[in-house]
Each structure stands twice: as C-alpha cells, then as structure tokens.
Design an enzyme around this catalytic site. Structure first.
Site, PDB file in Angstrom:
ATOM      1  N   TYR A  23       0.825  -1.220   0.000  1.00  0.00           N
ATOM      2  CA  TYR A  23       0.000   0.000   0.000  1.00  0.00           C
ATOM      3  C   TYR A  23       0.860   1.271   0.000  1.00  0.00           C
ATOM      4  CZ  TYR A  23      -3.403  -3.374   1.849  1.00  0.00           C
ATOM      5  OH  TYR A  23      -4.203  -4.464   2.064  1.00  0.00           O
TER       6      TYR A  23
ATOM      7  N   TYR B 280     -14.568  -4.549   2.930  1.00  0.00           N
ATOM      8  CA  TYR B 280     -13.184  -4.961   2.623  1.00  0.00           C
ATOM      9  C   TYR B 280     -12.983  -6.351   3.207  1.00  0.00           C
ATOM     10  CZ  TYR B 280      -8.199  -5.398   2.349  1.00  0.00           C
ATOM     11  OH  TYR B 280      -6.942  -5.866   2.064  1.00  0.00           O
TER      12      TYR B 280
ATOM     13  N   ASP C 293     -17.316 -12.299   8.401  1.00  0.00           N
ATOM     14  CA  ASP C 293     -15.879 -12.030   8.333  1.00  0.00           C
ATOM     15  C   ASP C 293     -15.501 -11.294   9.617  1.00  0.00           C
ATOM     16  OD1 ASP C 293     -13.355 -11.069   7.989  1.00  0.00           O
ATOM     17  OD2 ASP C 293     -13.676 -10.272   5.966  1.00  0.00           O
TER      18      ASP C 293
ATOM     19  N   LYS D 115      -5.879 -12.078  12.116  1.00  0.00           N
ATOM     20  CA  LYS D 115      -5.416 -10.945  12.930  1.00  0.00           C
ATOM     21  C   LYS D 115      -5.226 -11.288  14.418  1.00  0.00           C
ATOM     22  CE  LYS D 115      -7.126  -7.302   9.866  1.00  0.00           C
ATOM     23  NZ  LYS D 115      -5.945  -6.603   9.387  1.00  0.00           N
TER      24      LYS D 115
HETATM   25  N1  PMP Z   1     -11.248  -9.219   6.290  1.00  0.00           N
HETATM   26  C1  PMP Z   1     -11.248  -8.096   7.021  1.00  0.00           C
HETATM   27  C2  PMP Z   1     -12.511  -7.660   7.687  1.00  0.00           C
HETATM   28  C3  PMP Z   1     -10.081  -7.353   7.158  1.00  0.00           C
HETATM   29  O1  PMP Z   1     -10.088  -6.224   7.874  1.00  0.00           O
HETATM   30  C4  PMP Z   1      -8.897  -7.808   6.521  1.00  0.00           C
HETATM   31  C5  PMP Z   1      -7.566  -7.062   6.634  1.00  0.00           C
HETATM   32  N2  PMP Z   1      -7.588  -5.769   7.000  1.00  0.00           N
HETATM   33  C6  PMP Z   1      -8.955  -8.981   5.772  1.00  0.00           C
HETATM   34  C7  PMP Z   1     -10.144  -9.673   5.685  1.00  0.00           C
HETATM   35  C8  PMP Z   1      -7.743  -9.508   5.067  1.00  0.00           C
HETATM   36  O2  PMP Z   1      -6.823 -10.004   5.984  1.00  0.00           O
HETATM   37  P1  PMP Z   1      -5.284 -10.153   5.565  1.00  0.00           P
HETATM   38  O3  PMP Z   1      -4.726  -8.778   5.491  1.00  0.00           O
HETATM   39  O4  PMP Z   1      -4.692 -10.961   6.689  1.00  0.00           O
HETATM   40  O5  PMP Z   1      -5.240 -10.877   4.263  1.00  0.00           O
END
Ligand code: PMP
Length: 432
Positions: free
Chosen positions: A21, A148, A241, A270
């Site tokens: 990014y 996202y 998610d 995470k």
């Molecule tokens: N889903 C959500 C809700 C996220 O916030 C993120 C990452 N910010 C992801 C999926 C993707 O995770 P990663 O960066 O570990 O691929």
C-alpha cells in the site's frame, strides 16, 4: 544490484524492499523498528512509538509478550511444521477444540489457512461448493458496499469497488452490493435482495457491525439482524468475516454475539494469534461440512496451503487464548471503552470533528476537510506525518482517524494518544 554505501536500516530497506500500500516514489523512508514491549514499538535509537492501531489491528496483548514467547520457543523445540493432509498435531487439534468452545454454538468444524484473505477465500469456496455438492448451481453473492475482505481475487470480488480493486474490476466475479442497514433503509434493502432472485444467491458475506478498511463504518445491530433473518429465510448462507472484529474488538468476544442470528461460517485471523504470527481460520456448521462428505472424490474441498495449521502459529493462537480468557483481558477492554467514551464526549464539541463514534475498544471520527471523505483524501499523509513526529502510530484511512489499541495499553499511553489528537485538531490549519 545491492549498493555498498548504504548502512542505516531505512536506507538498506529502500534499496531492496517494496512495501504494501505504499507509493515508493513519494513515501518517506520507513522507520526501523527493532523491538517491541507492551503497547510500544522501539526504533534503532530506542525511541518508543505507541502502537495506537495495534499494527494493522492484529496485536491484542502487547508486543513480544513473554508468555507467548516462551510458548513459541517450547513448541519450536518440539515441532515446527508438518504436512496437514493425512497428518495432524496437538496445537491444531487443541486450538480447534478451544475455538469451538468460544465461537457461536452452531459452529462445528475448523479449517485452517494462513491469513485473513485466505480465510475469506476458503469461506467463499465452501459456500459455492456446498450448493454444487447438493446439486444446485448458485453463483450469486451478496456483500456490502464499502466492504473490505482482503486483497486476493475472491476477497477483492466481494469487497466494495475502490482504489484497491480499480485495476482488476473486469476480472472480478459479479457480486450484488447492498447498503449497510439502518432502521430507515432495511425494508428497501430487503426489497432489493428480493428483486435479485434470492433463490439463486449462494451466500452473503459481511463484516459484522463494523466495516474496517471501508472507513470504520459502524452500523445498526437490529436492522442487521433483520437482514440476516431475511437471508436465512431464503437459504442464503451467512459468512461472518470477523477477521478484524474477532477477539474482543467490539466489546464482546465476537461481533456476532451482538446479533441473534448465527452465521453459517466465520472467518478469523489478525487477533487470532494475538497478532504474533500469520494464521487464518474458517469455521463452518455441521450442515456445511456434511455436504462435503461423500464416496465421490469430486465433492472434496480441494483447498489447502503449504503452511495450513502451522504448529508454531497454532501455538501462538493457544497462548493468546490463554491470555484472552483471563478476567484481566475483559477488564482492560472495559477500561479502554470507558476512557474512549470520555474522549468521544470531548470530540463531540470539536467543530472540525465529524461523526465521532465508538464500538468496544474502537473510536473513530472524520476530520472535516475541503476535500471529499474517503481513502484517497490526502489529509491522511499529513496526519500520519504529524502523529509519527510525535511517536504515536496512528494511520488514518483517508480523513477517518481511529484509535484501535492493544488491550494492554496503559492509561498514560492512552492519554498521550488523546493529547496528540487534541494537538492535531488545534493545529489542523497549519498541518494541512
Ligand atoms: N477481512 C477483514 C474484515 C479485514 O479487515 C482484513 C484485513 N484488513 C482482511 C479480511 C484480510 O486479511 P489479511 O490482510 O490478513 O489478508
């Protein structure tokens, strides 16, 4: 070719590394971080930076946590990695058992991968193949505008169209995007789905209650539950998610605990390992799992990764869970929420602050500017620089500023973060 004259860590980095990014032509040199402790990260000169956004929302118990380090070291002497098809190991089984104990009680199976995007890819594949295995071809998907879900192609497809997806739009699969629900628009959203031939819809994927990268957008739990109930009545599979919202961020252990309807699948990453190692999890109900059981090999879920269920990562998730279930962790989250609430009251009086909001340990607001709200609002660069110079790690999303700290952050450290924001608001005209 490697230059021989460079010597500082940022200089060496700039010679060989391409950052995520990051517009490498204009970005300032990165700060070299050599160690972490509690909510702080330390540079080469041992200056402390307060990690007010938990290093991309992953860290929950603090950096270089001694208990987690000990568990990791012990596991590393035991088993570091092992193929996960045809073989298994204690950290993977222990973690699956313990996760299922704290997740919504309809979740029955744990599928491992290695990050948030892959957890989402797995959920999408499970949903689409679930219907295929049952002899029904359903290829339509629902998602929220501004969503996202990650940067891989499936995850991009179900994410809102944005600067992240612009170049690849023609290549993404078709998804019907919904507004996030509110008491005012819920009837219209349901009518919108009804007009999409809902019997053809395989699944609905959503970030429950809080859209992170979309700008820390918080939305109404009751209207959301109505939406989920409607989807359930139409046999649309529900994919929560919780990559960002999981493990206490919204107050409860998981955001879906605020909602009566239970999801069919949950994506985690995470905070899963306390933010220490890469690990992804997709859980499913028994009904989904059962649809893949067959004498016919074609009904198998043909998905996996070299590092699926890596024992070291699973061990860190177990160590993080040990800390997470302690009463102290809940108390820390409550303390942050109460302190955020006081600061929120103060922000409400600030003329250059728009829509201050709070959910669990996450406080967010927009800084009023002359430019449009959103990710490309260039206020972000100015604010990032301002906070960096004060050794506070805050990284706005466009003109949306948010605090999302590790739960171990001290009152003094939180005060320092609030103070830096007060100062930013007072000096806003000079900063921009
Ligand atoms: N889903 C959500 C809700 C996220 O916030 C993120 C990452 N910010 C992801 C999926 C993707 O995770 P990663 O960066 O570990 O691929």
């Amino acid at each position: 070719m490697l230059q021989t004259t460079v010597n500082t860590l940022p200089e060496r980095d700039l010679a060989v590394i391409w950052h995520p990014y990051t517009q490498m032509q204009t970005a300032p040199a990165p700060i070299g971080i050599v160690r972490g402790e509690g909510a702080c990260l330390y540079d080469e000169q041992d200056n402390a930076y307060i990690d007010a956004t938990s290093s991309w929302w992953v860290n929950i118990h603090g950096h270089a946590h001694p208990y987690m380090a000990q568990q990791l070291a012990a596991q590393a002497l035991q088993l570091q990695h092992c193929i996960f098809a045809g073989y298994t190991h204690p950290p993977a089984v222990n973690l699956a058992e313990r996760l299922l104990q704290i997740l919504p009680d309809n979740q029955a199976r744990v599928f491992y991968s290695d990050n948030g995007s892959t957890a989402v890819e797995v959920a999408l594949k499970m949903a689409l193949q679930y219907w295929d295995n049952k002899g029904q071809r359903k290829h339509k998907l629902l998602a929220f505008k501004n969503a996202y879900h990650g940067d891989t192609f499936g995850a991009m497809s179900v994410s809102g169209r944005s600067v992240f997806t612009r170049v690849f739009e023609d290549l993404l699969f078709e998804v019907h995007f919904l507004d996030v629900p509110s008491p005012e628009n819920i009837t219209q959203i349901i009518a919108d789905i009804a007009a999409q031939d809902p019997e053809q819809v395989a699944a609905f994927i959503f970030e429950p209650l809080l859209q992170g990268s979309g700008g820390m957008i918080m939305y109404d739990a009751t209207a959301f539950d109505q939406l989920l109930q409607y989807c359930r009545s139409k046999d649309i599979l529900l994919i929560a998610d919780e990559v960002m919202t999981g493990f206490g961020r919204t107050g409860k252990n998981f955001a879906m605990e605020n909602i009566r309807t239970q999801p069919d699948m949950i994506c985690l990453s995470k905070g899963l390992t306390g933010g220490s190692m890469a690990l992804g999890v997709t859980t499913s109900t028994a009904a989904i799992y059962d649809a893949f059981l067959s004498a016919d090999k074609l009904k198998t879920l043909f998905h996996g990764h070299s590092f699926t269920a890596n024992p070291l990562a699973c061990t860190m998730a177990l160590a993080s869970l040990d800390l997470f279930i302690k009463p102290e962790c809940g108390e820390q989250r409550q303390r942050i929420q109460i302190r955020h609430q006081h600061f929120l009251d103060e922000l409400q009086q600030q003329p250059s602050v728009k829509n201050p909001r709070l959910l669990g340990t996450i406080l967010a607001f927009e800084v009023t500017t002359n430019n449009a709200d959103g990710y490309t609002n260039n206020l972000a660069d100015h604010l990032h620089r301002f906070f960096k110079s004060r050794r506070i790690m805050l990284r706005p999303l466009g003109n949306t500023l948010y605090i999302l700290p590790p739960y171990c952050i001290t009152d003094e450290q939180l005060d320092a973060v609030y103070d830096s924001i007060r100062q930013m608001l007072a000096e806003l005209k000079e900063i921009v």
